[in-house]
Design a protein around this motif. Structure first.
Motif, PDB file in Angstrom:
ATOM      1  N   LEU A   1      -8.627  -2.379 -60.904  1.00 23.00           N
ATOM      2  CA  LEU A   1      -7.230  -2.405 -60.495  1.00 23.00           C
ATOM      3  C   LEU A   1      -6.621  -3.730 -60.942  1.00 23.00           C
ATOM      4  O   LEU A   1      -7.251  -4.785 -60.794  1.00 23.00           O
ATOM      5  N   LEU A   2      -5.406  -3.683 -61.482  1.00 20.64           N
ATOM      6  CA  LEU A   2      -4.619  -4.871 -61.770  1.00 20.64           C
ATOM      7  C   LEU A   2      -3.448  -4.874 -60.798  1.00 20.64           C
ATOM      8  O   LEU A   2      -2.634  -3.944 -60.802  1.00 20.64           O
ATOM      9  N   VAL A   3      -3.363  -5.892 -59.952  1.00 21.01           N
ATOM     10  CA  VAL A   3      -2.296  -5.978 -58.948  1.00 21.01           C
ATOM     11  C   VAL A   3      -1.514  -7.250 -59.201  1.00 21.01           C
ATOM     12  O   VAL A   3      -2.049  -8.353 -59.115  1.00 21.01           O
ATOM     13  N   SER A   4      -0.225  -7.106 -59.507  1.00 23.16           N
ATOM     14  CA  SER A   4       0.561  -8.204 -60.074  1.00 23.16           C
ATOM     15  C   SER A   4       1.051  -9.222 -59.055  1.00 23.16           C
ATOM     16  O   SER A   4       1.155 -10.415 -59.375  1.00 23.16           O
TER      17      SER A   4
ATOM     18  N   ASN B   1      -3.361 -13.412 -53.467  1.00 23.72           N
ATOM     19  CA  ASN B   1      -3.236 -12.005 -53.088  1.00 23.72           C
ATOM     20  C   ASN B   1      -4.565 -11.427 -52.606  1.00 23.72           C
ATOM     21  O   ASN B   1      -4.588 -10.444 -51.862  1.00 23.72           O
ATOM     22  N   ASP B   2      -5.661 -12.026 -53.027  1.00 24.93           N
ATOM     23  CA  ASP B   2      -6.970 -11.608 -52.538  1.00 24.93           C
ATOM     24  C   ASP B   2      -7.095 -11.839 -51.035  1.00 24.93           C
ATOM     25  O   ASP B   2      -7.746 -11.060 -50.332  1.00 24.93           O
TER      26      ASP B   2
ATOM     27  N   GLU C   1     -10.639 -10.174 -56.831  1.00 23.13           N
ATOM     28  CA  GLU C   1     -10.967 -11.380 -57.582  1.00 23.13           C
ATOM     29  C   GLU C   1      -9.645 -12.028 -57.992  1.00 23.13           C
ATOM     30  O   GLU C   1      -8.833 -11.403 -58.677  1.00 23.13           O
ATOM     31  N   ALA C   2      -9.419 -13.270 -57.582  1.00 21.88           N
ATOM     32  CA  ALA C   2      -8.126 -13.917 -57.807  1.00 21.88           C
ATOM     33  C   ALA C   2      -8.214 -14.920 -58.952  1.00 21.88           C
ATOM     34  O   ALA C   2      -9.188 -15.678 -59.059  1.00 21.88           O
ATOM     35  N   PHE C   3      -7.161 -14.940 -59.778  1.00 23.00           N
ATOM     36  CA  PHE C   3      -7.132 -15.798 -60.963  1.00 23.00           C
ATOM     37  C   PHE C   3      -5.761 -16.453 -61.113  1.00 23.00           C
ATOM     38  O   PHE C   3      -4.752 -15.972 -60.599  1.00 23.00           O
TER      39      PHE C   3
ATOM     40  N   ALA D   1       1.516 -16.896 -52.310  1.00 23.34           N
ATOM     41  CA  ALA D   1       0.599 -16.273 -53.267  1.00 23.34           C
ATOM     42  C   ALA D   1       1.303 -16.212 -54.622  1.00 23.34           C
ATOM     43  O   ALA D   1       2.537 -16.190 -54.701  1.00 23.34           O
ATOM     44  N   LEU D   2       0.521 -16.181 -55.679  1.00 18.99           N
ATOM     45  CA  LEU D   2       1.049 -16.228 -57.042  1.00 18.99           C
ATOM     46  C   LEU D   2       1.411 -14.822 -57.530  1.00 18.99           C
ATOM     47  O   LEU D   2       0.964 -13.819 -56.982  1.00 18.99           O
ATOM     48  N   TRP D   3       2.206 -14.758 -58.570  1.00 15.84           N
ATOM     49  CA  TRP D   3       2.633 -13.514 -59.219  1.00 15.84           C
ATOM     50  C   TRP D   3       2.333 -13.646 -60.713  1.00 15.84           C
ATOM     51  O   TRP D   3       2.237 -14.762 -61.248  1.00 15.84           O
TER      52      TRP D   3
END
Length: 326
Positions: free
Chosen positions: A122-125, A154-155, A168-170, A203-205
């Motif tokens: 899953l890619l969650v923006s 977002n994790d 997994e957050a990046f 949280a980042l976007w």
């Protein structure tokens, strides 16, 4: 609510994220000004606007082909190199923290949940409710246990709801190998994030550049246009793009939305800036988030393409359940 904690950077001040090339989200005063004027400006959507299409995807797509199925709003199934990837999956009836209020679906997902193939990634923006739907993520975790690739912070939201979600957050510009020769890079986008009144930009976007054997796919789930710098930088950094997925909806009133959501004219400029060979439109026609009519984005896209002398087949707006293969 638990929040991200990490070292400061050029887009994180130690508490909140920010876009050095963007603008802060609108103030509460501006939000109230918009909300109190909506009765005069808001176009009425039909209670139900079903798509004539429904997709039953194959179990896998092998080799150097890519199959993209439009689920609706900003949700996609991308199948390539024997990987099944969902982008911003939302199968819930409302894009809202509540089951009884908030933007409600106006059509079914283009793929029934029961018809999904085995999902690998899953890619969650970002954290807005029309993109990060914890109920759907939890259902997917229970059925498929996929990896979830998402921007920093977002994790925390996902695991606080269901620790079975394998998040997994990046950070921006980090590249993640997904297997089968497929990789994704998180890239800056002109937006912001929140889940409530007091957690703005905690949280980042991000947008995504997905490397496939069919070419690079630039997936912009939510973005304002600004001066186009974000789109030109992707072209400069990542080279030739086979396909861009660009948002065209949720843009009125313009004084309020222009910094966070593109209108169709902006999206056409973004296509020119990023240089993708082809584009698909999304972020329209499923949830009424803003004031324009349900069909306004598609009509305005055709007009913007005509004015820019771009063939309409280069930038196509699908309905949920429609499929593109490259």
């Amino acid at each position: 609510m638990p929040a991200y904690s990490g070292p400061p950077s050029d887009h994180f001040d130690g508490e909140r994220f920010f876009d050095p090339d963007g603008v802060p989200p609108k103030s509460l005063r501006s939000v109230l000004r918009w909300q109190f004027s909506r009765d005069r400006q808001r176009q009425r959507w039909p209670e139900w606007a079903p798509s004539p299409y429904a997709d039953t995807p194959p179990k896998r797509v092998e080799g150097d082909k890519a199959r993209l199925s439009f689920v609706g709003h900003a949700s996609w199934l991308i199948q390539t190199a024997a990987l099944n990837i969902l982008v911003d999956p939302v199968w819930s009836m409302r894009a809202s923290p509540f089951s009884f209020a908030g933007p409600k679906r106006r059509n079914d997902p283009g793929i029934a949940f029961e018809a999904l193939p085995n999902i690998d990634v899953l890619l969650v923006s970002h954290g807005h409710y029309d993109h990060l739907d914890v109920a759907t993520l939890s259902r997917l975790a229970a059925k498929f246990s996929p990896r979830v690739i998402t921007p920093l912070g977002n994790d925390v939201t996902m695991r606080s709801y269901d620790d079975a979600i394998k998040a997994e957050a990046f950070d921006w510009h980090q590249r993640v190998e997904l297997g089968g020769g497929i990789a994704v890079t998180l890239v800056p986008t002109r937006h912001w994030s929140a889940r409530g009144m007091f957690d703005r930009n905690r949280a980042l976007w991000a947008s995504f550049v997905l490397e496939t054997r069919a070419g690079k796919l630039y997936i912009v789930c939510d973005s304002g246009y600004g001066d186009g710098k974000h789109f030109r930088r992707v072209a400069e950094t990542h080279g030739r793009l086979r396909l861009a997925i660009l948002p065209i909806g949720a843009y009125e009133p313009r004084w309020f939305m222009r910094d966070q959501h593109m209108n169709p004219s902006d999206a056409v400029k973004a296509l020119a800036d990023c240089g993708a060979a082809q584009a698909l439109a999304h972020h329209h026609g499923t949830f009424q988030l803003t004031d324009e009519a349900i069909d306004a984005p598609v009509i305005a896209l055709a007009q913007a393409l005509d004015e820019a002398k771009i063939p309409p087949e280069r930038f196509v707006a699908l309905k949920p359940g429609q499929v593109v293969e490259i």
